[in-house]
Design a protein around this motif. Structure first.
Motif, short mmCIF file in Angstrom:
data_model
loop_
_atom_site.label_atom_id
_atom_site.label_comp_id
_atom_site.label_asym_id
_atom_site.label_seq_id
_atom_site.Cartn_x
_atom_site.Cartn_y
_atom_site.Cartn_z
N LEU A 158 0.76 -1.33 -0.08
CA LEU A 158 0.09 0.09 0.00
C LEU A 158 0.89 1.30 -0.09
N GLU A 159 1.96 1.32 0.86
CA GLU A 159 2.92 2.48 0.79
C GLU A 159 3.49 2.73 -0.52
N TYR A 160 3.86 1.66 -1.01
CA TYR A 160 4.65 1.71 -2.38
C TYR A 160 3.77 2.23 -3.45
N LEU A 161 2.50 1.87 -3.40
CA LEU A 161 1.47 2.57 -4.65
C LEU A 161 1.15 4.01 -4.09
N MET A 162 0.94 4.01 -2.89
CA MET A 162 0.50 5.50 -2.47
C MET A 162 1.38 6.71 -2.57
N ARG A 163 2.73 6.15 -2.68
CA ARG A 163 3.94 7.38 -2.54
C ARG A 163 3.80 7.86 -4.07
N SER A 164 3.03 7.28 -5.06
CA SER A 164 3.15 7.75 -6.35
C SER A 164 1.89 7.55 -7.12
N PRO A 165 0.87 8.08 -6.57
CA PRO A 165 -0.67 7.96 -7.08
C PRO A 165 -0.61 8.32 -8.43
N GLY A 166 -1.39 7.43 -9.27
CA GLY A 166 -1.53 7.58 -10.61
C GLY A 166 -0.30 6.72 -11.34
N ARG A 167 0.66 6.70 -11.03
CA ARG A 167 1.70 5.72 -11.80
C ARG A 167 1.41 4.38 -11.64
N VAL A 168 1.63 3.82 -12.87
CA VAL A 168 1.28 2.33 -12.86
C VAL A 168 2.64 1.73 -12.88
N TYR A 169 2.35 0.61 -12.13
CA TYR A 169 3.51 -0.28 -11.73
C TYR A 169 3.21 -1.70 -12.35
N SER A 170 4.46 -2.16 -13.00
CA SER A 170 4.21 -3.62 -13.44
C SER A 170 4.02 -4.56 -12.45
N ARG A 171 3.86 -5.85 -12.57
CA ARG A 171 3.85 -6.80 -11.72
C ARG A 171 5.28 -7.14 -11.34
N THR A 172 6.08 -7.04 -12.11
CA THR A 172 7.56 -7.38 -11.92
C THR A 172 8.06 -6.07 -10.80
N GLN A 173 7.88 -4.97 -11.23
CA GLN A 173 8.18 -3.87 -10.36
C GLN A 173 7.85 -4.10 -9.19
N ILE A 174 6.52 -4.48 -8.81
CA ILE A 174 6.14 -4.46 -7.58
C ILE A 174 6.54 -6.02 -6.75
N LEU A 175 6.61 -6.95 -7.55
CA LEU A 175 7.51 -8.13 -6.98
C LEU A 175 9.05 -7.74 -6.64
N GLU A 176 9.70 -6.96 -7.28
CA GLU A 176 10.88 -6.92 -6.95
C GLU A 176 11.09 -5.87 -5.83
N HIS A 177 10.21 -4.85 -5.68
CA HIS A 177 10.46 -3.89 -4.57
C HIS A 177 9.77 -4.48 -3.24
#
Length: 224
Positions: A158-177
């Protein structure tokens, strides 16, 4: 948040790793300066906790070379209490803070949060979107008058996504982070956790905050 701990004393490294993981940090550990330098160049970290005396490349050399390569990752040096010259040299080379041994893990956690806030220009410790509030220090989440209990992974996601509202993250980016680099990229971990997170923060009566971007990934919609 992803943290690289560089400490050759395995007992100290293990103790710090355990304490940070209990607070939801995603941790990599290296006991060797050469290996740590390679990790710092190859992977993305929110903070590096860096001992000075290391086998292989020493901590000050790692710091100097990272800054020479314009790598601005926040660095907290771990130093001996008597080594004033090394602390001064480290700060002059671009360290963001230092901590003398022995130290309490709670103090290290507070300093990690502080250097991240400074690095990102943040003054607030709370992420807010509409009626959703996320306290990064206490790790408490509320939507309206409702407390929401999240696992450590769900909170980090949730923190990762909320820090950049509107930015699209791929599943790979999310998985790695969030999970690190050792997971199978074909795993459905991201989708499963996104579904759980959605149910917790957006019950049927509330506005959905995490959006699927078909064929790409996910983004946090955000609300004023």
């Amino acid at each position: 948040m992803r943290v690289l701990i560089v400490e050759d004393e395995k007992q100290i490294a293990g103790f710090v790793k355990k304490g940070l993981e209990e607070q939801g940090f995603d941790i990599d550990v290296s006991h060797n300066g050469d290996e740590a330098y390679s990790l710092a160049l190859e992977r993305t970290y929110d903070v590096i906790v860096l001992d000075i005396m290391l086998p292989g490349r020493d901590g000050l050399s790692i710091l100097k070379n990272l800054r020479a390569k314009k790598n601005a990752v926040p660095v907290i040096l771990l130093t001996a209490r008597t080594e004033l010259d090394e602390r001064l040299e480290g700060l002059n080379l671009g360290a963001d803070d230092y901590l003398t041994k022995p130290f309490f893990v709670e103090e290290l956690i507070a300093r990690i949060h502080a250097v991240i806030r400074r690095a990102s220009g943040e003054r607030l410790t709370v992420l807010q979107s509409g009626d959703l509030n996320v306290n990064l220090i206490t790790r408490e989440v509320r939507r309206g008058d409702r407390d929401i209990r999240l696992t450590a992974r769900e909170f980090n996601l949730l923190e990762y996504l909320m820090r950049s509202p509107g930015r699209v993250y791929s599943r790979t980016q999310i998985l790695e982070h969030i999970w690190g680099y050792d997971f199978d990229p074909n795993t459905n971990l991201v989708d499963v956790h996104i579904q759980r997170l959605r149910k917790k923060i957006s019950p049927e009566s509330a506005e959905a905050l995490i959006e699927t971007v078909r064929g790409v990934g996910y983004r946090f919609r955000g609300s004023p």
